[in-house]
Design a protein around this motif. Structure first.
Motif, PDB file in Angstrom:
ATOM      1  N   VAL A  96       0.835  -1.218   0.000  1.00  0.00           N
ATOM      2  CA  VAL A  96       0.034   0.013   0.005  1.00  0.00           C
ATOM      3  C   VAL A  96       1.045   1.094   0.015  1.00  0.00           C
ATOM      4  CG1 VAL A  96      -1.698   1.412   1.146  1.00  0.00           C
ATOM      5  CG2 VAL A  96      -1.928  -1.196   1.276  1.00  0.00           C
ATOM      6  N   LEU A  99      -1.829   8.583  -1.221  1.00  0.00           N
ATOM      7  CA  LEU A  99      -1.888   9.828  -2.116  1.00  0.00           C
ATOM      8  C   LEU A  99      -1.662  11.014  -1.331  1.00  0.00           C
ATOM      9  CD1 LEU A  99      -5.044   8.550  -3.958  1.00  0.00           C
ATOM     10  CD2 LEU A  99      -2.644   8.343  -4.811  1.00  0.00           C
ATOM     11  N   ARG A 149      -3.552   3.738  -2.166  1.00  0.00           N
ATOM     12  CA  ARG A 149      -3.639   2.556  -3.017  1.00  0.00           C
ATOM     13  C   ARG A 149      -2.895   1.399  -2.787  1.00  0.00           C
ATOM     14  NH1 ARG A 149      -1.004   6.896  -7.660  1.00  0.00           N
ATOM     15  NH2 ARG A 149       0.572   7.043  -6.049  1.00  0.00           N
ATOM     16  N   PHE A 151      -1.681  -2.640  -3.968  1.00  0.00           N
ATOM     17  CA  PHE A 151      -0.752  -3.239  -5.323  1.00  0.00           C
ATOM     18  C   PHE A 151      -0.786  -4.746  -4.804  1.00  0.00           C
ATOM     19  CE2 PHE A 151       0.628   0.999  -4.720  1.00  0.00           C
ATOM     20  CZ  PHE A 151       0.847   1.606  -6.134  1.00  0.00           C
ATOM     21  N   GLU A 162      -1.066  -1.955  -9.539  1.00  0.00           N
ATOM     22  CA  GLU A 162      -2.255  -1.372  -8.834  1.00  0.00           C
ATOM     23  C   GLU A 162      -3.483  -2.019  -8.979  1.00  0.00           C
ATOM     24  OE1 GLU A 162      -4.088   3.178  -8.460  1.00  0.00           O
ATOM     25  OE2 GLU A 162      -2.134   2.923  -9.125  1.00  0.00           O
ATOM     26  N   VAL A 165      -7.994   1.403  -5.617  1.00  0.00           N
ATOM     27  CA  VAL A 165      -7.586   2.984  -4.842  1.00  0.00           C
ATOM     28  C   VAL A 165      -8.976   3.573  -4.488  1.00  0.00           C
ATOM     29  CG1 VAL A 165      -8.180   4.007  -7.282  1.00  0.00           C
ATOM     30  CG2 VAL A 165      -6.661   5.047  -5.344  1.00  0.00           C
ATOM     31  N   SER A 167     -10.007   6.992  -3.134  1.00  0.00           N
ATOM     32  CA  SER A 167      -9.773   8.586  -3.196  1.00  0.00           C
ATOM     33  C   SER A 167     -10.966   9.426  -3.522  1.00  0.00           C
ATOM     34  CB  SER A 167      -8.531   8.747  -4.273  1.00  0.00           C
ATOM     35  OG  SER A 167      -8.217  10.152  -4.393  1.00  0.00           O
ATOM     36  N   PHE A 172     -14.066   4.597  -4.992  1.00  0.00           N
ATOM     37  CA  PHE A 172     -12.952   3.641  -4.801  1.00  0.00           C
ATOM     38  C   PHE A 172     -13.405   2.887  -6.183  1.00  0.00           C
ATOM     39  CE2 PHE A 172     -16.673   1.471  -2.825  1.00  0.00           C
ATOM     40  CZ  PHE A 172     -16.584   0.201  -3.299  1.00  0.00           C
ATOM     41  N   TYR A 181      -8.057   1.430 -15.687  1.00  0.00           N
ATOM     42  CA  TYR A 181      -9.218   1.920 -14.658  1.00  0.00           C
ATOM     43  C   TYR A 181     -10.228   2.780 -15.612  1.00  0.00           C
ATOM     44  CZ  TYR A 181      -6.969   1.610 -10.111  1.00  0.00           C
ATOM     45  OH  TYR A 181      -6.588   1.193  -8.753  1.00  0.00           O
ATOM     46  N   SER A 184     -16.043   4.053 -11.495  1.00  0.00           N
ATOM     47  CA  SER A 184     -15.979   4.024 -10.148  1.00  0.00           C
ATOM     48  C   SER A 184     -17.156   3.515  -9.329  1.00  0.00           C
ATOM     49  CB  SER A 184     -15.339   5.469  -9.660  1.00  0.00           C
ATOM     50  OG  SER A 184     -14.370   5.717 -10.138  1.00  0.00           O
TER      51      SER A 184
END
Length: 522
Positions: A96, A99, A149, A151, A162, A165, A167, A172, A181, A184
């Motif tokens: 992890v 950000l 994030r 991994f 990744e 995430v 954020s 997420f 990506y 969401s």
């Protein structure tokens, strides 16, 4: 309190006895420590319940001026140092990083759950590389983080990609192997439609469960806060071709005089700019979207497909049912030549299929769409609205899974839509009739259709609401592909009002496909 009874050891065995006692005491302390440090959804729910009993206090967004004054490129130049990645030195299946806090000042607190206890992970400017920025982060104090994030060896045994995430607000998103990506998910949607202003609940605190060396999943807990509710969440994230996010949530409604108009569970957010059903002249790309349709499986056994649009004005549509089997914003089109974008690679964007765990009861899937000028904005939201919402001061438990799917994705059992096009070819209709007549060409595939003989009498069953009249509905085999095609012509009676359409393929009173449902906007 536990009592340990030790056997009597004579003098010759005193050394052994001492070692035995030490071992037993150490084992007991470890057991008690493990019991004391256990962390569950109930622990987070206790915090959420306590918060819900007090008035909402907005988080402070004060950030250092030099950080607030950075432009977009300045923020992009701030990166987490790889050497500071959590759990990397332990060589665990998951890692992890964090950000940096952004211009909004929204920050989250993060904790690590270990057998030795729960400890906070404070902000440390040494964990970040600030690039070309001339800043003094050592004077900022504990800012918290902008998100996190995780991994995992998703695509390679030698490199961690990744995986997920968290954020911004309660957003997420996750990836399966080979995906990029796209859309969401959110923890909750509040008054996205049906109210003057949407409320955005926000994850304010996370707890990361340190994985074992053979862990098959990553466990993350989150505390949510909002003016009219609080919430506790547990996320079990299992990577794979279809990464699965299992979500268990408990929300608490604050006592308030302002009721919630729309409570959206398992919300998904995506982007549709243009596609085969709504082409855009002047763009070399045939389609640009993260998702091309909303799919729903009702508890009554019906499957629905609604192609997405980029409408001129906001449009909200509801699909009511007694119970729900699943819904999702799907990216069915998986061919590169449908997009021709070598950078964005829209054909690799995941679909997200939501399956309730347990009975959610009656309610509706709600779809919101609004206009966007380009692909940098999201304009699609879909979520479940329960018919019975918790009253102020009450709580609500719900659970579900999200399968982040690629080429192999959820489909109806019999047949499904592969493309939906709108427009006319050569026609002798007059200009006035062309303005009122709208044509759709819909292609289908699936095992129920493949099993039919070539001369099977397949029917196109199509209906419209009171503002539309189906003037033609044909089903026939496409001689070029061998697939079944439906052609519809619809007359719109009042151009200022919408037309709702439903259509499916039928053979000998047997339904062969999902129900294609479309909206002709005013």
């Amino acid at each position: 309190m536990q009592t340990i009874c030790l056997p009597y050891f004579h003098r010759r065995g005193h050394t052994f006895a001492a070692r035995f006692v030490a071992l037993m005491v150490a084992s007991l302390l470890a057991l008690l420590a493990g019991q004391a440090q256990a962390w569950t959804l109930d622990d987070v729910a206790g915090l959420a319940r306590k918060q819900a009993q007090a008035p909402f206090k907005p988080a402070s967004h004060a950030i250092p001026a030099e950080l607030a004054n950075l432009d977009y490129d300045g923020y992009r130049d701030i990166r987490f140092n790889a050497d500071s990645t959590l759990w990397r030195a332990d060589k665990l299946p998951y890692e992890v990083n964090f950000l940096h806090v952004g211009k909004s000042g929204d920050s989250v607190r993060v904790h690590e759950i270990t057998p030795q206890g729960i400890k906070p992970i404070p902000y440390n400017p040494a964990d970040f590389n600030f690039g070309k920025n001339k800043l003094s982060p050592q004077t900022w104090g504990n800012l918290g983080f902008g998100g996190l994030r995780a991994f995992n060896n998703l695509n390679s045994a030698t490199y961690k990609d990744e995986l997920v995430v968290f954020s911004g607000a309660s957003y997420f998103r996750a990836l399966g192997s080979g995906q990029r990506y796209g859309l969401s998910a959110r923890g909750l949607a509040v008054d996205t439609a049906g109210s003057a202003k949407e409320e955005f609940p926000r994850f304010t605190e996370f707890w990361l469960e340190k994985p074992t060396g053979d862990a098959k999943k990553l466990v993350v807990y989150a505390l949510m806060d909002s003016p009219r509710m609080t919430g506790s969440y547990r996320f079990d994230i299992t990577p794979g071709e279809q990464t699965v996010t299992e979500v268990h949530a408990r929300i608490f409604m604050r006592p308030t005089d302002t009721p919630v108009a729309t409570l959206g569970l398992a919300p998904l957010t995506s982007m549709f700019l243009f596609g085969e059903n709504q082409p855009r002249p002047g763009d070399f790309r045939p389609e640009v979207h993260d998702s091309d349709g909303l799919m729903i499986a009702t508890g009554e056994g019906e499957w629905l497909w609604r192609p997405l649009q980029n409408p001129a004005a906001p449009v909200t549509t509801s699909f009511s049912m007694k119970s729900l089997k699943g819904f999702g914003l799907m990216q069915r089109d998986r061919a590169f030549n449908s997009f021709e974008d070598t950078e964005a690679r829209y054909e690799l964007r995941p679909s997200a299929w939501v399956t309730p765990l347990g009975d959610w009861g009656a309610g509706r899937v709600e779809l919101l769409q609004f206009a966007i000028p380009d692909e940098t904005h999201d304009n699609v939201a879909a979520y479940w609205v329960p018919a019975k919402m918790p009253a102020p001061g009450q709580s609500m438990d719900f659970a579900y899974t999200i399968h982040w799917q690629g080429k192999n994705q959820q489909l109806p059992p019999n047949g499904w839509v592969t493309q939906s096009r709108r427009g006319t070819g050569y026609t002798k209709l007059g200009a006035e009739a062309l303005g009122q007549q709208i044509q759709f060409v819909i292609d289908f595939a699936g095992p129920a259709l493949d099993a039919l003989p070539a001369d099977a009498p397949v029917k196109a069953i199509a209906t419209a609401n009171a503002n539309g009249r189906v003037t033609e509905s044909l089903a026939y085999k496409n001689p070029a592909t061998g697939a079944w095609r439906m052609t519809l012509r619809v007359q719109r009676l009042n151009p200022a009002q919408p037309v709702e359409l439903r259509a499916f393929l039928q053979h000998n009173n047997q339904t062969l496909s999902e129900t294609w449902t479309n909206l002709i906007t005013p």
